[in-house]
Design a protein around this motif. Sequence first.
Motif, PDB file in Angstrom:
ATOM      1  N   ARG A  87      40.536  78.570  13.347  1.00 23.74           N
ATOM      2  CA  ARG A  87      39.242  79.745  12.630  1.00 23.74           C
ATOM      3  C   ARG A  87      39.868  80.450  12.488  1.00 23.74           C
ATOM      4  O   ARG A  87      38.586  81.560  12.165  1.00 23.74           O
ATOM      5  CB  ARG A  87      37.755  79.315  12.915  1.00 23.74           C
ATOM      6  CG  ARG A  87      37.156  77.707  14.254  1.00 23.74           C
ATOM      7  CD  ARG A  87      35.972  78.992  14.747  1.00 23.74           C
ATOM      8  NE  ARG A  87      35.794  78.934  16.365  1.00 23.74           N
ATOM      9  CZ  ARG A  87      36.808  79.114  16.776  1.00 23.74           C
ATOM     10  NH1 ARG A  87      37.464  78.003  16.861  1.00 23.74           N
ATOM     11  NH2 ARG A  87      37.311  79.593  18.292  1.00 23.74           N
ATOM     12  N   SER A  89      41.328  83.031   8.928  1.00 24.52           N
ATOM     13  CA  SER A  89      40.883  83.109   7.850  1.00 24.52           C
ATOM     14  C   SER A  89      41.305  82.527   6.268  1.00 24.52           C
ATOM     15  O   SER A  89      43.180  81.997   6.835  1.00 24.52           O
ATOM     16  CB  SER A  89      40.600  85.218   7.402  1.00 24.52           C
ATOM     17  OG  SER A  89      42.194  85.074   7.424  1.00 24.52           O
ATOM     18  N   ASN A  91      41.542  79.843   5.687  1.00 23.57           N
ATOM     19  CA  ASN A  91      40.816  78.326   5.896  1.00 23.57           C
ATOM     20  C   ASN A  91      43.040  78.173   6.390  1.00 23.57           C
ATOM     21  O   ASN A  91      43.208  76.923   5.948  1.00 23.57           O
ATOM     22  CB  ASN A  91      40.678  77.732   4.460  1.00 23.57           C
ATOM     23  CG  ASN A  91      38.881  76.998   5.071  1.00 23.57           C
ATOM     24  OD1 ASN A  91      37.833  77.635   5.833  1.00 23.57           O
ATOM     25  ND2 ASN A  91      38.633  76.660   3.474  1.00 23.57           N
ATOM     26  N   GLN A  94      45.487  75.687  11.717  1.00 24.78           N
ATOM     27  CA  GLN A  94      46.308  76.244  12.998  1.00 24.78           C
ATOM     28  C   GLN A  94      47.054  75.999  13.231  1.00 24.78           C
ATOM     29  O   GLN A  94      47.629  74.826  13.287  1.00 24.78           O
ATOM     30  CB  GLN A  94      45.059  75.852  14.758  1.00 24.78           C
ATOM     31  CG  GLN A  94      45.860  76.546  15.988  1.00 24.78           C
ATOM     32  CD  GLN A  94      44.128  75.726  17.000  1.00 24.78           C
ATOM     33  OE1 GLN A  94      43.701  75.390  16.708  1.00 24.78           O
ATOM     34  NE2 GLN A  94      44.730  76.508  18.199  1.00 24.78           N
TER      35      GLN A  94
END
Length: 130
Positions: A87, A89, A91, A94
């Motif tokens: 999650r 910033s 988008n 990960q």
Amino acid sequence: MSTAPAPLGGAAAAAPSAARPSVIPLAIKEKGALYAAYIPLFKNGGIFIPTTQEHKLGDVVFVLLTLPDDPQRYPIAGRVAWITPPRASGNRTQGVGIAFPEDEKSAHLKAKIENILGSALTSMRPTQTI
């Protein structure tokens, strides 16, 4: 009073950092994906790997990297030098950024990647890291 040296592989061998390194295959099929994953700001180059597996800065990771239009797999034993958490910033995906080691194989791989990317290296398009 004993002056005998400590046995090799003592407490340091049991430390968590001695855990077996991850092996991650990463096949990059397009130049745009290579641009988004390559990290030229690391001294010896680096690559971003999308993963949900938890890593810590400094962890050793073995990457089997395949580049666009190149059937060869490039083995890299790098260290985690960037972490994008879940999650994040903007988008962002990960994953982890792996810094290439300072050796001849990595220098060759860095040159190969930068040759593939050419003028795209100076682009202002967003990447997966910096």
